[in-house]
Design a protein around this motif. Structure first.
Motif, short mmCIF file in Angstrom:
data_model
loop_
_atom_site.label_atom_id
_atom_site.label_comp_id
_atom_site.label_asym_id
_atom_site.label_seq_id
_atom_site.Cartn_x
_atom_site.Cartn_y
_atom_site.Cartn_z
N GLN A 1 56.14 -19.45 -18.89
CA GLN A 1 55.10 -19.54 -17.87
C GLN A 1 55.66 -20.28 -16.67
OE1 GLN A 1 51.26 -20.74 -19.26
NE2 GLN A 1 50.66 -21.55 -17.29
N ILE A 2 55.24 -19.85 -15.48
CA ILE A 2 55.62 -20.55 -14.25
C ILE A 2 54.52 -21.55 -13.95
CG2 ILE A 2 56.11 -20.31 -11.79
CD1 ILE A 2 56.97 -17.40 -12.42
N GLU A 3 54.91 -22.81 -13.79
CA GLU A 3 53.96 -23.89 -13.52
C GLU A 3 54.43 -24.70 -12.32
OE1 GLU A 3 53.78 -26.28 -17.05
OE2 GLU A 3 52.46 -24.87 -18.07
N PRO A 4 53.53 -25.49 -11.73
CA PRO A 4 53.97 -26.39 -10.66
C PRO A 4 55.03 -27.35 -11.19
CG PRO A 4 51.59 -26.24 -10.69
CD PRO A 4 52.08 -25.54 -11.93
N GLY A 5 56.02 -27.64 -10.37
CA GLY A 5 57.07 -28.57 -10.77
C GLY A 5 56.64 -30.02 -10.65
N ASP A 6 57.55 -30.91 -11.04
CA ASP A 6 57.28 -32.34 -10.93
C ASP A 6 57.36 -32.81 -9.48
OD1 ASP A 6 56.82 -32.72 -13.63
OD2 ASP A 6 58.90 -33.24 -14.07
N LEU A 7 58.25 -32.21 -8.73
CA LEU A 7 58.40 -32.58 -7.32
C LEU A 7 57.42 -31.79 -6.46
CD1 LEU A 7 62.30 -32.55 -7.17
CD2 LEU A 7 60.79 -34.53 -7.49
N LYS A 8 57.10 -32.31 -5.31
CA LYS A 8 56.21 -31.60 -4.39
C LYS A 8 56.84 -30.28 -3.97
CE LYS A 8 53.44 -34.96 -1.98
NZ LYS A 8 53.09 -35.48 -0.66
N ARG A 9 55.98 -29.27 -3.80
CA ARG A 9 56.39 -27.95 -3.30
C ARG A 9 57.44 -27.29 -4.17
NH1 ARG A 9 56.64 -31.14 1.76
NH2 ARG A 9 54.57 -31.03 2.64
N THR A 10 57.29 -27.41 -5.48
CA THR A 10 58.20 -26.76 -6.41
C THR A 10 57.43 -26.09 -7.55
OG1 THR A 10 58.49 -28.73 -7.80
CG2 THR A 10 60.06 -28.42 -5.99
N TYR A 11 58.10 -25.14 -8.19
CA TYR A 11 57.60 -24.52 -9.41
C TYR A 11 58.73 -24.53 -10.42
CZ TYR A 11 53.55 -22.79 -6.87
OH TYR A 11 52.39 -22.71 -6.14
N ARG A 12 58.37 -24.43 -11.70
CA ARG A 12 59.38 -24.41 -12.75
C ARG A 12 58.96 -23.44 -13.83
NH1 ARG A 12 59.80 -30.00 -15.68
NH2 ARG A 12 60.60 -30.51 -13.66
N LEU A 13 59.94 -22.94 -14.56
CA LEU A 13 59.72 -22.05 -15.69
C LEU A 13 59.73 -22.90 -16.96
CD1 LEU A 13 59.43 -19.00 -16.40
CD2 LEU A 13 61.90 -18.99 -16.74
N VAL A 14 58.66 -22.80 -17.74
CA VAL A 14 58.56 -23.61 -18.96
C VAL A 14 58.18 -22.72 -20.14
CG1 VAL A 14 57.89 -25.71 -17.73
CG2 VAL A 14 56.14 -24.17 -18.54
N VAL A 15 58.41 -23.24 -21.34
CA VAL A 15 57.98 -22.57 -22.55
C VAL A 15 56.68 -23.21 -23.00
CG1 VAL A 15 58.54 -22.09 -24.96
CG2 VAL A 15 60.35 -22.09 -23.24
N VAL A 16 55.67 -22.38 -23.22
CA VAL A 16 54.36 -22.84 -23.69
C VAL A 16 54.21 -22.39 -25.15
CG1 VAL A 16 51.86 -22.66 -23.37
CG2 VAL A 16 53.39 -22.69 -21.38
#
Length: 91
Positions: A74-89
């Motif tokens: 899933q693509i979620e908001p990242g930890d830093l501002k204005r970023t996204y990250r790919l994570v395993v849910v």
């Protein structure tokens, strides 16, 4: 393999290239999707990426349900501002 539109595939490829759990800046994702650097505000850049991200997430989720998997990407908001990250849910 999931079936994505060309725009969705470019977004997925760009964020996957960053790596799992690694923040990808919205300007890099925007450039990957539309082939040009963003010219508007960060808010307008995020607003243009939002629908594409939503569709990719829906397809990733649908693929996991259809294959009976309990974990999915899933693509979620990242930890830093204005970023996204790919994570395993995992459900």
């Amino acid at each position: 393999m999931i079936s994505l539109s060309p725009r969705q595939q470019r977004l997925y490829d760009a964020i996957e290239l960053s790596g799992l759990g690694v923040d990808a800046h919205i300007s890099a994702l925007y450039t990957a999707v539309w082939g040009a650097a963003p010219t508007g505000t960060p808010r307008s850049t995020q607003m243009s990426l939002g629908p594409v991200i939503s569709h990719v997430n829906a397809r990733l989720r649908r693929q996991s349900v259809m294959s009976g998997e309990t974990a999915f990407l899933q693509i979620e908001p990242g930890d830093l501002k204005r970023t996204y990250r790919l994570v395993v849910v995992v459900e």
